[in-house]
Design a protein around this motif. Structure first.
Motif, PDB file in Angstrom:
ATOM      1  N   PRO A 197      57.724 -56.417  39.539  1.00  0.00           N
ATOM      2  CA  PRO A 197      58.324 -55.584  40.587  1.00  0.00           C
ATOM      3  C   PRO A 197      59.732 -56.010  40.991  1.00  0.00           C
ATOM      4  N   LEU A 198      59.983 -57.315  41.082  1.00  0.00           N
ATOM      5  CA  LEU A 198      61.304 -57.764  41.515  1.00  0.00           C
ATOM      6  C   LEU A 198      62.364 -57.426  40.477  1.00  0.00           C
ATOM      7  N   ALA A 204      60.884 -48.233  48.606  1.00  0.00           N
ATOM      8  CA  ALA A 204      59.880 -48.797  49.505  1.00  0.00           C
ATOM      9  C   ALA A 204      58.629 -49.216  48.739  1.00  0.00           C
ATOM     10  N   SER A 205      58.178 -48.373  47.828  1.00  0.00           N
ATOM     11  CA  SER A 205      56.965 -48.703  47.064  1.00  0.00           C
ATOM     12  C   SER A 205      57.188 -49.922  46.184  1.00  0.00           C
ATOM     13  N   LYS A 206      58.385 -50.060  45.640  1.00  0.00           N
ATOM     14  CA  LYS A 206      58.669 -51.216  44.783  1.00  0.00           C
ATOM     15  C   LYS A 206      58.778 -52.490  45.608  1.00  0.00           C
ATOM     16  N   ILE A 207      59.340 -52.394  46.810  1.00  0.00           N
ATOM     17  CA  ILE A 207      59.388 -53.553  47.707  1.00  0.00           C
ATOM     18  C   ILE A 207      57.967 -53.994  48.072  1.00  0.00           C
ATOM     19  N   GLU A 208      57.090 -53.025  48.320  1.00  0.00           N
ATOM     20  CA  GLU A 208      55.701 -53.357  48.644  1.00  0.00           C
ATOM     21  C   GLU A 208      55.004 -54.030  47.468  1.00  0.00           C
ATOM     22  N   GLU A 209      55.309 -53.575  46.252  1.00  0.00           N
ATOM     23  CA  GLU A 209      54.743 -54.215  45.068  1.00  0.00           C
ATOM     24  C   GLU A 209      55.229 -55.662  44.953  1.00  0.00           C
ATOM     25  N   ALA A 210      56.502 -55.880  45.253  1.00  0.00           N
ATOM     26  CA  ALA A 210      57.055 -57.235  45.202  1.00  0.00           C
ATOM     27  C   ALA A 210      56.422 -58.124  46.267  1.00  0.00           C
ATOM     28  N   ALA A 229      52.986 -59.075  45.107  1.00  0.00           N
ATOM     29  CA  ALA A 229      53.055 -60.065  44.032  1.00  0.00           C
ATOM     30  C   ALA A 229      53.547 -61.425  44.533  1.00  0.00           C
ATOM     31  N   GLY A 230      53.867 -61.516  45.823  1.00  0.00           N
ATOM     32  CA  GLY A 230      54.345 -62.767  46.382  1.00  0.00           C
ATOM     33  C   GLY A 230      55.780 -63.087  46.017  1.00  0.00           C
ATOM     34  N   GLN A 231      56.545 -62.079  45.592  1.00  0.00           N
ATOM     35  CA  GLN A 231      57.936 -62.311  45.175  1.00  0.00           C
ATOM     36  C   GLN A 231      58.915 -62.209  46.336  1.00  0.00           C
ATOM     37  N   VAL A 232      58.520 -61.530  47.400  1.00  0.00           N
ATOM     38  CA  VAL A 232      59.316 -61.483  48.625  1.00  0.00           C
ATOM     39  C   VAL A 232      58.361 -61.645  49.804  1.00  0.00           C
ATOM     40  N   PRO A 233      58.838 -62.156  50.936  1.00  0.00           N
ATOM     41  CA  PRO A 233      57.966 -62.354  52.101  1.00  0.00           C
ATOM     42  C   PRO A 233      57.428 -61.026  52.638  1.00  0.00           C
ATOM     43  N   GLY A 246      68.620 -60.482  50.475  1.00  0.00           N
ATOM     44  CA  GLY A 246      68.394 -60.013  51.836  1.00  0.00           C
ATOM     45  C   GLY A 246      66.926 -59.737  52.122  1.00  0.00           C
ATOM     46  N   LEU A 247      66.153 -59.456  51.063  1.00  0.00           N
ATOM     47  CA  LEU A 247      64.709 -59.259  51.216  1.00  0.00           C
ATOM     48  C   LEU A 247      63.972 -60.586  51.315  1.00  0.00           C
ATOM     49  N   GLY A 248      64.691 -61.673  51.015  1.00  0.00           N
ATOM     50  CA  GLY A 248      64.066 -62.992  51.005  1.00  0.00           C
ATOM     51  C   GLY A 248      63.619 -63.406  49.626  1.00  0.00           C
ATOM     52  N   ALA A 249      64.048 -62.653  48.598  1.00  0.00           N
ATOM     53  CA  ALA A 249      63.668 -62.989  47.227  1.00  0.00           C
ATOM     54  C   ALA A 249      64.487 -64.177  46.739  1.00  0.00           C
TER      55      ALA A 249
END
Length: 216
Positions: A90-91, A150-156, A159-163, A210-213
């Motif tokens: 996702p990321l 938004a859906s891709k951010i939720e997938e990330a 997956a534990g890739q962003v907080p 900025g997403l915390g990735a």
């Protein structure tokens, strides 16, 4: 057929070259002066034609503005949809989506700046049935565009890739960092493809951070 049409044919549908030339000129006029100050005369001057040629396709400046905005949004959606299949997680996919959108911005800055200006038009509203129909299409595309990110951010997040975070708010800040490019970007003389790729990479990477990735 224009280069712009070849690059983004889906955005223009079955429009003929004459109408696309008018949209290209209108995008340039609105970018330079904004909706309020730009006129049909400005569009005609850029195109090097009479106002009659423009009025053959468009009854008003507002109709022209809405079509430019619609094409700009269609370019965005097309690029992001295509980019969603790239990457292994996702990321990575989110990165490629951001790169796709940023590439459209710097390649078609006039259309993209009009799409940002269009937010003001939404506040005043459309006045004719045709404008209302076009505005509805624009808003549906805008919602779809935001939803893809938004859906891709939720997938990330899953997956534990962003907080974990409030996606409804985060996606707006994420897209804001990408769309702000329409305000500050100016193509430099002798700017190479590599220069543009580097710029796009840096802005996309900044947005992901900025997403915390944790990205390079």
């Amino acid at each position: 057929m224009s280069d712009l049409m070849r690059a983004h044919s889906a955005a223009f549908g079955d429009m003929d070259d004459s109408k696309i030339d008018i949209l290209n000129a209108a995008a340039e006029a609105f970018m330079r002066k904004g909706f309020a100050a730009a006129s049909i005369d400005d569009v005609a001057d850029i195109l090097g034609c009479t106002k009659g040629r423009i009025y053959h396709h468009y009854r008003s400046k507002a109709d022209l503005f809405f079509d430019v905005h619609l094409c700009g949004m269609a370019m965005d959606i097309g690029a992001v949809r295509e980019a969603m299949s790239e990457g292994h997680d996702p990321l990575e996919q989110l990165y490629h989506m951001a790169v796709g959108h940023l590439t459209v911005i710097i390649s078609n800055i006039a259309y993209q700046r009009v799409a940002v200006q269009g937010l003001e038009m939404h506040l005043t509203g459309a006045t004719t049935p045709k404008q209302m129909k076009t505005l509805k299409q624009i808003l549906l595309l805008r919602d779809e565009y935001e939803g893809l990110f938004a859906s891709k951010i939720e997938e990330a997040m899953a997956a534990g890739q962003v907080p974990q975070q409030n996606t409804r708010l985060t996606v707006k800040a994420f897209l804001g960092s990408l769309n702000w490019t329409t305000i500050w970007y100016r193509e430099r003389r002798n700017q190479s493809k590599e220069d543009r790729r580097k710029l796009v990479d840096e802005v996309a990477t900044f947005a992901l951070r900025g997403l915390g990735a944790r990205v390079r």
